[in-house]
Design an enzyme around this catalytic site. Structure first.
Site, short mmCIF file in Angstrom:
data_model
loop_
_atom_site.label_atom_id
_atom_site.label_comp_id
_atom_site.label_asym_id
_atom_site.label_seq_id
_atom_site.Cartn_x
_atom_site.Cartn_y
_atom_site.Cartn_z
N MET A 39 0.85 -1.18 0.00
CA MET A 39 0.00 0.00 0.00
C MET A 39 0.89 1.23 0.00
O MET A 39 1.75 1.40 0.88
CB MET A 39 -0.92 0.00 1.22
CG MET A 39 -1.99 -1.08 1.18
SD MET A 39 -3.05 -1.07 2.66
CE MET A 39 -1.97 -1.89 3.85
N CYS A 129 -3.65 -1.52 -9.46
CA CYS A 129 -3.84 -0.15 -8.97
C CYS A 129 -4.94 0.55 -9.77
O CYS A 129 -4.89 0.58 -11.01
CB CYS A 129 -2.54 0.63 -9.07
SG CYS A 129 -2.66 2.30 -8.37
N ASN A 233 -8.04 -11.29 -2.19
CA ASN A 233 -7.90 -9.98 -1.56
C ASN A 233 -9.22 -9.23 -1.67
O ASN A 233 -9.90 -9.30 -2.68
CB ASN A 233 -6.76 -9.22 -2.26
CG ASN A 233 -6.58 -7.80 -1.76
OD1 ASN A 233 -6.34 -6.89 -2.53
ND2 ASN A 233 -6.67 -7.59 -0.46
N ARG A 258 -6.35 -2.80 3.46
CA ARG A 258 -6.87 -1.73 4.32
C ARG A 258 -7.27 -2.19 5.71
O ARG A 258 -7.27 -1.41 6.65
CB ARG A 258 -8.04 -1.05 3.62
CG ARG A 258 -7.67 -0.28 2.36
CD ARG A 258 -8.90 0.22 1.63
NE ARG A 258 -9.74 -0.88 1.19
CZ ARG A 258 -11.07 -0.86 1.15
NH1 ARG A 258 -11.72 0.23 1.53
NH2 ARG A 258 -11.75 -1.90 0.72
#
Length: 405
Positions: A39, A129, A233, A258
């Site tokens: 991240m 991304c 994920n 996150r």
């Protein structure tokens, strides 16, 4: 991790009953099949240290902790910030780096630098991304739409790493949007080119981080990719979510992003859960403050003793750490502007450190998920699955006009 990890001692003794076998990524064996997602601005050496310490505190071998994404061009140019990203601590093993790029030759050169100079033991390629500055160049989640370009990049990276025994993996999204899905095809292509594992964030680029992750797509990818591990994920906020994902999808492991922001102790929960234990960390505010302060110390070390820079970079983590805890708005605002360790210590000591764990209020979504967005793409990108000659020339000009190494 200090006080936080000591809370595990209050739980039942972990039972030796692993939920999944070890994760094998080429020559690397990861005993606990859990991966810290790269991240940007978060998974630097300081945060990875906290997560790894939490995982180790359980007595089980920790997972795989991936550094934040680095651009291939920056590595080839020997950019100082890029080289810092792929500089690991002495106790980090295996060392894992993620590379982003849109030109096969430049990606290959970057991977070769990492492998030949022994900067990492594993390289992941970013095809997931969703941010505009990446997708508008045809990179990240947009790139697999161009099949030959995707194929050429993956092949170039695998070939560059192979002489050094460094495995290459890919992390991707489902596609650009629901009308332009690429994950099944991309997974099969990557498998055929010799990648060591495939990870899927079960959202499209258009979803960004909104809505609910489509775990069924992970199951479909697992059916399509049969010879290398498939990792899932998306929406893993707790150890129970991770166990639920692997049971529902058949995934060989999970990638956590996150959900661990401001909660590095989540890796203690995950390590315990994947080894058959119901031990969980439930920190009170005193324990959170201790970890937050240690994070500050580690950040300063990461920036070679630059206290102002290290503490300033810590500011973004404050709201994540304090989610759910009864901390006044004025104090939160002060912590978000903190500029020294002394100031940080004073503010943390001023909290009501008798406050216990607030339960589910401290868990779940971190920050704002946002709303679906129309992806920013190069002009005409969706007109064809092939890369036109003009755009290919622009890619090569942009990526290869570099100085240094």
């Amino acid at each position: 991790m200090g006080r936080v990890t000591s809370l595990l001692d209050r739980a039942d003794t972990p039972a030796p009953a692993p939920v999944l076998p070890p994760l094998r990524i080429g020559p690397i064996t990861v005993a606990t099949p859990v991966v810290l997602a790269p991240m940007a601005g978060v998974t630097n050496r300081a945060f990875r240290t906290l997560c790894r310490e939490a995982g180790r505190s359980t007595g089980f071998d920790p997972g795989l902790y991936v550094a934040e994404m680095v651009t291939s061009r920056a590595l080839v140019e020997r950019n100082e910030a890029a080289l810092r990203i792929v500089t690991f601590g002495g106790d980090e093993s295996p060392r894992s780096a993620q590379v982003y790029g849109v030109d096969p030759a430049t990606v290959a050169a970057a991977v070769r630098i990492i492998a030949a100079e022994d900067r990492a033991d594993h390289v992941d390629l970013n095809f997931g991304c969703p941010v505009p500055k990446v997708t508008r160049k045809g990179g990240g989640a947009a790139l697999p739409w161009k099949r030959r370009l995707f194929t050429d990049i993956v092949r170039a990276a695998v070939d560059a790493a192979e002489p050094y025994g460094v495995p290459v993996t890919i992390k991707m999204r489902k596609g650009i949007d629901d009308d332009h899905l690429t994950y099944l095809e991309a997974g099969r292509i990557a498998e055929g080119l010799g990648v060591a594992a495939v990870a899927l964030h079960a959202r499209t680029a258009a979803q960004h981080y909104s809505g609910v992750a489509d775990w069924e797509s992970i199951a479909r990818l697992k059916e399509a990719v049969r010879t290398v591990p498939v990792l899932g994920n998306g929406d893993i906020w707790s150890a129970e979510d991770a166990l639920d994902m692997v049971r529902r999808t058949g995934a060989d492991g999970v990638v956590v992003g996150r959900g661990c922001q401001g909660r590095p102790w989540l890796f203690a929960d995950l390590a315990a859960a994947f080894n058959g234990s119901d031990a969980r960390v439930r920190p009170g505010l005193r324990e959170v403050a201790d970890v937050l302060y240690r994070h500050g110390e580690l950040m300063i070390d990461y920036y070679d003793g630059d206290e102002h820079r290290g503490v300033r970079d810590l500011r973004k983590h404050m709201a994540w750490y304090l989610k759910g805890y009864a901390v006044g708005g004025e104090t939160r605002h002060a912590l978000a502007r903190v500029s020294s360790l002394v100031e940080l210590r004073e503010l943390l000591d001023g909290l009501d450190l008798t406050i216990g764990y607030p339960g589910s209020d401290a868990e779940g979504q971190r920050g704002r998920a946002g709303s679906p967005k129309t992806p920013h793409l190069p002009y005409g990108w969706l007109d064809s699955r092939d890369l036109d000659t003009e755009f290919e020339a622009k890619l090569r000009e942009a990526e290869l006009s570099v100085s240094g190494g």
